[in-house]
Scaffold this motif. Structure first.
Motif, PDB file in Angstrom:
ATOM      1  N   HIS A  58       0.855  -1.181   0.000  1.00 36.33           N
ATOM      2  CA  HIS A  58       0.000   0.000   0.000  1.00 36.33           C
ATOM      3  C   HIS A  58       0.893   1.232   0.000  1.00 36.33           C
ATOM      4  O   HIS A  58       1.925   1.257   0.660  1.00 36.33           O
ATOM      5  CB  HIS A  58      -0.909   0.003   1.226  1.00 36.33           C
ATOM      6  CG  HIS A  58      -1.898  -1.118   1.228  1.00 36.33           C
ATOM      7  ND1 HIS A  58      -3.032  -1.114   0.441  1.00 36.33           N
ATOM      8  CD2 HIS A  58      -1.917  -2.300   1.891  1.00 36.33           C
ATOM      9  CE1 HIS A  58      -3.704  -2.237   0.634  1.00 36.33           C
ATOM     10  NE2 HIS A  58      -3.049  -2.973   1.511  1.00 36.33           N
ATOM     11  N   ALA A  59       0.477   2.256  -0.714  1.00 35.68           N
ATOM     12  CA  ALA A  59       1.300   3.455  -0.844  1.00 35.68           C
ATOM     13  C   ALA A  59       1.442   4.202   0.476  1.00 35.68           C
ATOM     14  O   ALA A  59       2.507   4.727   0.786  1.00 35.68           O
ATOM     15  CB  ALA A  59       0.723   4.381  -1.918  1.00 35.68           C
ATOM     16  N   GLY A  60       0.381   4.291   1.235  1.00 33.34           N
ATOM     17  CA  GLY A  60       0.444   5.026   2.494  1.00 33.34           C
ATOM     18  C   GLY A  60       0.603   6.525   2.295  1.00 33.34           C
ATOM     19  O   GLY A  60       1.140   7.220   3.157  1.00 33.34           O
ATOM     20  N   ALA A  61       0.128   7.048   1.160  1.00 28.51           N
ATOM     21  CA  ALA A  61       0.286   8.469   0.858  1.00 28.51           C
ATOM     22  C   ALA A  61      -0.927   9.293   1.271  1.00 28.51           C
ATOM     23  O   ALA A  61      -0.944  10.504   1.079  1.00 28.51           O
ATOM     24  CB  ALA A  61       0.550   8.658  -0.636  1.00 28.51           C
ATOM     25  N   GLY A  62      -1.932   8.633   1.824  1.00 26.58           N
ATOM     26  CA  GLY A  62      -3.136   9.345   2.243  1.00 26.58           C
ATOM     27  C   GLY A  62      -4.054   8.401   2.976  1.00 26.58           C
ATOM     28  O   GLY A  62      -3.796   7.202   3.058  1.00 26.58           O
ATOM     29  N   PRO A  63      -5.147   8.921   3.507  1.00 22.28           N
ATOM     30  CA  PRO A  63      -6.100   8.072   4.226  1.00 22.28           C
ATOM     31  C   PRO A  63      -6.709   7.020   3.292  1.00 22.28           C
ATOM     32  O   PRO A  63      -6.818   7.244   2.078  1.00 22.28           O
ATOM     33  CB  PRO A  63      -7.180   9.041   4.691  1.00 22.28           C
ATOM     34  CG  PRO A  63      -6.626  10.410   4.520  1.00 22.28           C
ATOM     35  CD  PRO A  63      -5.543  10.322   3.495  1.00 22.28           C
ATOM     36  N   HIS A  64      -7.095   5.883   3.867  1.00 23.89           N
ATOM     37  CA  HIS A  64      -7.717   4.811   3.093  1.00 23.89           C
ATOM     38  C   HIS A  64      -8.899   5.377   2.297  1.00 23.89           C
ATOM     39  O   HIS A  64      -9.740   6.082   2.832  1.00 23.89           O
ATOM     40  CB  HIS A  64      -8.199   3.693   4.027  1.00 23.89           C
ATOM     41  CG  HIS A  64      -8.825   2.556   3.296  1.00 23.89           C
ATOM     42  ND1 HIS A  64      -8.082   1.666   2.544  1.00 23.89           N
ATOM     43  CD2 HIS A  64     -10.109   2.170   3.182  1.00 23.89           C
ATOM     44  CE1 HIS A  64      -8.894   0.781   2.004  1.00 23.89           C
ATOM     45  NE2 HIS A  64     -10.126   1.056   2.381  1.00 23.89           N
ATOM     46  N   GLY A  65      -8.910   5.083   1.012  1.00 23.42           N
ATOM     47  CA  GLY A  65      -9.966   5.587   0.146  1.00 23.42           C
ATOM     48  C   GLY A  65      -9.662   6.945  -0.473  1.00 23.42           C
ATOM     49  O   GLY A  65     -10.383   7.395  -1.355  1.00 23.42           O
ATOM     50  N   TYR A  66      -8.595   7.595  -0.019  1.00 24.98           N
ATOM     51  CA  TYR A  66      -8.231   8.916  -0.529  1.00 24.98           C
ATOM     52  C   TYR A  66      -6.761   8.990  -0.929  1.00 24.98           C
ATOM     53  O   TYR A  66      -6.215  10.069  -1.093  1.00 24.98           O
ATOM     54  CB  TYR A  66      -8.534   9.997   0.516  1.00 24.98           C
ATOM     55  CG  TYR A  66      -9.998  10.119   0.817  1.00 24.98           C
ATOM     56  CD1 TYR A  66     -10.821  10.928   0.051  1.00 24.98           C
ATOM     57  CD2 TYR A  66     -10.568   9.390   1.859  1.00 24.98           C
ATOM     58  CE1 TYR A  66     -12.178  11.017   0.315  1.00 24.98           C
ATOM     59  CE2 TYR A  66     -11.922   9.477   2.134  1.00 24.98           C
ATOM     60  CZ  TYR A  66     -12.726  10.293   1.361  1.00 24.98           C
ATOM     61  OH  TYR A  66     -14.061  10.378   1.618  1.00 24.98           O
ATOM     62  N   ASP A  67      -6.136   7.856  -1.079  1.00 27.52           N
ATOM     63  CA  ASP A  67      -4.711   7.783  -1.395  1.00 27.52           C
ATOM     64  C   ASP A  67      -4.545   7.863  -2.909  1.00 27.52           C
ATOM     65  O   ASP A  67      -4.798   6.893  -3.626  1.00 27.52           O
ATOM     66  CB  ASP A  67      -4.135   6.475  -0.844  1.00 27.52           C
ATOM     67  CG  ASP A  67      -2.629   6.376  -0.968  1.00 27.52           C
ATOM     68  OD1 ASP A  67      -2.063   6.964  -1.907  1.00 27.52           O
ATOM     69  OD2 ASP A  67      -2.032   5.687  -0.130  1.00 27.52           O
ATOM     70  N   LEU A  68      -4.116   9.015  -3.412  1.00 24.57           N
ATOM     71  CA  LEU A  68      -4.022   9.219  -4.859  1.00 24.57           C
ATOM     72  C   LEU A  68      -2.929   8.373  -5.502  1.00 24.57           C
ATOM     73  O   LEU A  68      -3.071   7.959  -6.657  1.00 24.57           O
ATOM     74  CB  LEU A  68      -3.803  10.694  -5.176  1.00 24.57           C
ATOM     75  CG  LEU A  68      -4.965  11.617  -4.795  1.00 24.57           C
ATOM     76  CD1 LEU A  68      -4.630  13.057  -5.147  1.00 24.57           C
ATOM     77  CD2 LEU A  68      -6.251  11.184  -5.477  1.00 24.57           C
ATOM     78  N   VAL A  69      -1.848   8.099  -4.780  1.00 24.22           N
ATOM     79  CA  VAL A  69      -0.781   7.259  -5.331  1.00 24.22           C
ATOM     80  C   VAL A  69      -1.301   5.836  -5.505  1.00 24.22           C
ATOM     81  O   VAL A  69      -1.112   5.207  -6.542  1.00 24.22           O
ATOM     82  CB  VAL A  69       0.483   7.291  -4.444  1.00 24.22           C
ATOM     83  CG1 VAL A  69       1.549   6.357  -4.990  1.00 24.22           C
ATOM     84  CG2 VAL A  69       1.014   8.714  -4.339  1.00 24.22           C
ATOM     85  N   CYS A  70      -1.989   5.344  -4.491  1.00 28.69           N
ATOM     86  CA  CYS A  70      -2.567   3.995  -4.570  1.00 28.69           C
ATOM     87  C   CYS A  70      -3.597   3.924  -5.706  1.00 28.69           C
ATOM     88  O   CYS A  70      -3.635   2.944  -6.457  1.00 28.69           O
ATOM     89  CB  CYS A  70      -3.218   3.641  -3.239  1.00 28.69           C
ATOM     90  SG  CYS A  70      -3.211   1.890  -2.865  1.00 28.69           S
ATOM     91  N   ALA A  71      -4.387   4.964  -5.844  1.00 28.55           N
ATOM     92  CA  ALA A  71      -5.386   4.998  -6.918  1.00 28.55           C
ATOM     93  C   ALA A  71      -4.725   4.983  -8.291  1.00 28.55           C
ATOM     94  O   ALA A  71      -5.191   4.293  -9.208  1.00 28.55           O
ATOM     95  CB  ALA A  71      -6.269   6.232  -6.771  1.00 28.55           C
ATOM     96  N   ALA A  72      -3.615   5.710  -8.444  1.00 26.05           N
ATOM     97  CA  ALA A  72      -2.906   5.729  -9.725  1.00 26.05           C
ATOM     98  C   ALA A  72      -2.347   4.353 -10.060  1.00 26.05           C
ATOM     99  O   ALA A  72      -2.486   3.871 -11.193  1.00 26.05           O
ATOM    100  CB  ALA A  72      -1.786   6.769  -9.692  1.00 26.05           C
TER     101      ALA A  72
END
Length: 100
Positions: free
Chosen positions: A20-34
């Motif tokens: 997991h990227a850990g770049a933002g809160p769960h559901g709002y992590d733009l790195v993970c979304a990308a």
């Protein structure tokens, strides 16, 4: 941290994306979304791909063909851009390419 590894040869291309990227809160992590969007696009567009997905892990096995090779190279390039922009969140691990 999201980690990408892959293995290729003249017959098969295998990609493993985990973490997991850990770049933002769960559901709002733009790195993970990308990363998810890029990975899902590869899964959808690759020819005869076999995929396994669960939270924090995607595995893609696809036969070697020109279409899949082009998609694979484009995916790696896009993931490298993310890793360069977010080095604390995405890492490109072992990329073993052996062309027969």
């Amino acid at each position: 941290m999201i980690s990408l590894t892959s293995r290729t040869n003249g017959d098969q291309i295998r990609i493993i994306v985990s973490g997991h990227a850990g770049a933002g809160p769960h559901g709002y992590d733009l790195v993970c979304a990308a990363v998810s969007a890029l990975t899902q696009s590869l899964e959808i567009n690759a020819e005869q791909a076999e995929t396994f997905d669960k939270a924090g892990l995607s595995e893609i096995d696809m036969p070697f063909c020109i279409t899949n090779l082009v998609l694979y190279k484009s995916y790696l390039r896009s993931m490298q851009v993310l890793a360069d922009q977010y080095p604390g969140n995405v890492v490109i691990g072992d990329i073993a390419e052996e062309w027969e």
